[in-house]
Design a protein around this motif. Structure first.
Motif, PDB file in Angstrom:
ATOM      1  N   ARG A  89      -3.193  -4.910 -69.727  1.00  0.00           N
ATOM      2  CA  ARG A  89      -3.979  -4.457 -70.886  1.00  0.00           C
ATOM      3  C   ARG A  89      -4.774  -5.616 -71.471  1.00  0.00           C
ATOM      4  O   ARG A  89      -4.207  -6.682 -71.747  1.00  0.00           O
ATOM      5  CB  ARG A  89      -3.026  -3.881 -71.929  1.00  0.00           C
ATOM      6  N   GLU A 106      -6.268  -8.206 -73.882  1.00  0.00           N
ATOM      7  CA  GLU A 106      -5.731  -8.705 -75.142  1.00  0.00           C
ATOM      8  C   GLU A 106      -6.584  -8.224 -76.316  1.00  0.00           C
ATOM      9  O   GLU A 106      -7.813  -8.299 -76.286  1.00  0.00           O
ATOM     10  CB  GLU A 106      -5.691 -10.235 -75.118  1.00  0.00           C
ATOM     11  N   GLY A 107      -5.922  -7.704 -77.340  1.00  0.00           N
ATOM     12  CA  GLY A 107      -6.630  -7.246 -78.534  1.00  0.00           C
ATOM     13  C   GLY A 107      -7.157  -5.828 -78.448  1.00  0.00           C
ATOM     14  O   GLY A 107      -7.730  -5.320 -79.420  1.00  0.00           O
ATOM     15  N   SER A 108      -6.980  -5.162 -77.320  1.00  0.00           N
ATOM     16  CA  SER A 108      -7.490  -3.790 -77.173  1.00  0.00           C
ATOM     17  C   SER A 108      -6.667  -2.819 -78.019  1.00  0.00           C
ATOM     18  O   SER A 108      -5.455  -2.947 -78.137  1.00  0.00           O
ATOM     19  CB  SER A 108      -7.456  -3.357 -75.708  1.00  0.00           C
ATOM     20  N   LYS A 109      -7.336  -1.861 -78.632  1.00  0.00           N
ATOM     21  CA  LYS A 109      -6.691  -0.885 -79.504  1.00  0.00           C
ATOM     22  C   LYS A 109      -6.346   0.388 -78.719  1.00  0.00           C
ATOM     23  O   LYS A 109      -7.140   0.833 -77.877  1.00  0.00           O
ATOM     24  CB  LYS A 109      -7.604  -0.522 -80.673  1.00  0.00           C
ATOM     25  N   PRO A 110      -5.179   0.995 -79.012  1.00  0.00           N
ATOM     26  CA  PRO A 110      -4.772   2.211 -78.294  1.00  0.00           C
ATOM     27  C   PRO A 110      -5.813   3.329 -78.349  1.00  0.00           C
ATOM     28  O   PRO A 110      -6.080   3.977 -77.334  1.00  0.00           O
ATOM     29  CB  PRO A 110      -3.481   2.622 -79.006  1.00  0.00           C
ATOM     30  N   LYS A 111      -6.405   3.562 -79.524  1.00  0.00           N
ATOM     31  CA  LYS A 111      -7.392   4.644 -79.644  1.00  0.00           C
ATOM     32  C   LYS A 111      -8.613   4.369 -78.779  1.00  0.00           C
ATOM     33  O   LYS A 111      -9.164   5.279 -78.151  1.00  0.00           O
ATOM     34  CB  LYS A 111      -7.808   4.824 -81.103  1.00  0.00           C
ATOM     35  N   ALA A 112      -9.037   3.108 -78.741  1.00  0.00           N
ATOM     36  CA  ALA A 112     -10.195   2.744 -77.919  1.00  0.00           C
ATOM     37  C   ALA A 112      -9.885   2.946 -76.435  1.00  0.00           C
ATOM     38  O   ALA A 112     -10.733   3.431 -75.675  1.00  0.00           O
ATOM     39  CB  ALA A 112     -10.593   1.295 -78.189  1.00  0.00           C
ATOM     40  N   SER A 149       2.126  -5.873 -70.942  1.00  0.00           N
ATOM     41  CA  SER A 149       1.352  -4.758 -71.491  1.00  0.00           C
ATOM     42  C   SER A 149       0.363  -4.283 -70.437  1.00  0.00           C
ATOM     43  O   SER A 149      -0.344  -5.091 -69.822  1.00  0.00           O
ATOM     44  CB  SER A 149       0.604  -5.196 -72.758  1.00  0.00           C
ATOM     45  N   THR A 171      -2.248  -0.818 -68.764  1.00  0.00           N
ATOM     46  CA  THR A 171      -2.987   0.425 -68.957  1.00  0.00           C
ATOM     47  C   THR A 171      -2.973   1.181 -67.635  1.00  0.00           C
ATOM     48  O   THR A 171      -2.840   0.583 -66.565  1.00  0.00           O
ATOM     49  CB  THR A 171      -4.460   0.188 -69.362  1.00  0.00           C
ATOM     50  N   TYR A 220       0.548   9.198 -75.453  1.00  0.00           N
ATOM     51  CA  TYR A 220       0.229   8.022 -76.248  1.00  0.00           C
ATOM     52  C   TYR A 220       0.623   6.721 -75.540  1.00  0.00           C
ATOM     53  O   TYR A 220      -0.082   5.728 -75.618  1.00  0.00           O
ATOM     54  CB  TYR A 220       0.954   8.081 -77.599  1.00  0.00           C
ATOM     55  N   HIS A 221       1.778   6.751 -74.861  1.00  0.00           N
ATOM     56  CA  HIS A 221       2.286   5.491 -74.297  1.00  0.00           C
ATOM     57  C   HIS A 221       3.376   5.781 -73.272  1.00  0.00           C
ATOM     58  O   HIS A 221       4.156   6.725 -73.425  1.00  0.00           O
ATOM     59  CB  HIS A 221       2.863   4.621 -75.422  1.00  0.00           C
TER      60      HIS A 221
END
Length: 205
Positions: free
Chosen positions: A10, A12-18, A39, A41, A89-90
Motif C-alpha cells: 500500500r 504510504e499515506g494513501s487513504k482507504p476511501k481514495a 500494509s 492493497t 472495507y479491509h
C-alpha cells in the motif's frame, strides 16, 4: 484446490476511501518475518471473488506480493465489510510458514442416514464448526462424521470424533456435537409404557 491471491504494498499515506474509489481494497499481512506486518492493497473484484471461494480462518491461500518479491501461505484472519451493503472495507491475512502449526476453524460435515432417524428420531446438532490446530499441509476442508450406524439415544462428544492425521482439536472434549433423540410422541409413549410396567410389577408384588 489452490487459491492464489495477488497483492501489492500500500502506498504510504494513501487513504482507504481514495483506494476504494480506485477499485482497490486495503489489506494487511501479519506474521511476515515474525512480528512485522505489511500494509497491502488488492483489487476489490478479486477480493470479492476470493471470499466466494475461501472462508475466514479456514482456507489456506498462496499470497503473492509482487513489488517486494514475496510469496507464501496465508490464512484470511478478518474481513471488514459494511453490515448490510456488504461493501468490503479491509482484509487481514496471517502468514503461515510451512511446518508451523496454526489455529483455525473447520466445518463439521455430517454424512449418511442414521438408523435412528429412519426410525423417527430427530438429529439435534449443537455445534457446526470445530476449532483445531495443525500445520498447513494437514489443514482439512472439513471434519466428516458418518452417522449411518447411530440409533436413537446416541450422544456424540468432541472427544469421540475421529480426526485426520496431524490435527489437534482445541474444543472441550466433553462438549456434545449432536444427539439423536426420540420425537416427543415416541418419548411420551415410551414413558407411559415404562410407568405401566412399574405399576404392573408393583401389583404383582
Amino acid at each position: 484446490m489452490t487459491i492464489t491471491v495477488e497483492c501489492k504494498t500500500r502506498p504510504e499515506g494513501s487513504k482507504p476511501k481514495a483506494l476504494r474509489r480506485e477499485g482497490l481494497i486495503p489489506a494487511a499481512l501479519y506474521g511476515h518475518k515474525g512480528a512485522e506486518s505489511v500494509s497491502l492493497t488488492m483489487p476489490a473484484k478479486e477480493a470479492q471473488m476470493l471470499l466466494r471461494k475461501a472462508a475466514v480462518n479456514n482456507t489456506l491461500v498462496d499470497l503473492n506480493i509482487s513489488d517486494i518479491s514475496w510469496s507464501g501461505k496465508a490464512l484470511i484472519r478478518e474481513v471488514q465489510a459494511h453490515p448490510w451493503k456488504r461493501t468490503l472495507y479491509h482484509l487481514s491475512f496471517f502468514c503461515v510458514p510451512e511446518g508451523q502449526t496454526t489455529n483455525l476453524v473447520v466445518p463439521l460435515e455430517i454424512t449418511g442416514e442414521s438408523v435412528g432417524i429412519k426410525e423417527g428420531g430427530i438429529l439435534e446438532q449443537n455445534i457446526t464448526e470445530l476449532n483445531i490446530s495443525c500445520t498447513p499441509k494437514n489443514i482439512p476442508q472439513s471434519i466428516e462424521i458418518n452417522i449411518s450406524s447411530f440409533g436413537i439415544g446416541t450422544n456424540l462428544s468432541v472427544g469421540d470424533l475421529v480426526l485426520p492425521e496431524g490435527v489437534t482439536v482445541l474444543d472441550d472434549s466433553e462438549q456434545t456435537v449432536f444427539s439423536i433423540v426420540a420425537p416427543a410422541k415416541m418419548a411420551t409413549e415410551t414413558s407411559a409404557e415404562e410407568e405401566e410396567t412399574i405399576v404392573q410389577t408393583e401389583a404383582d408384588a
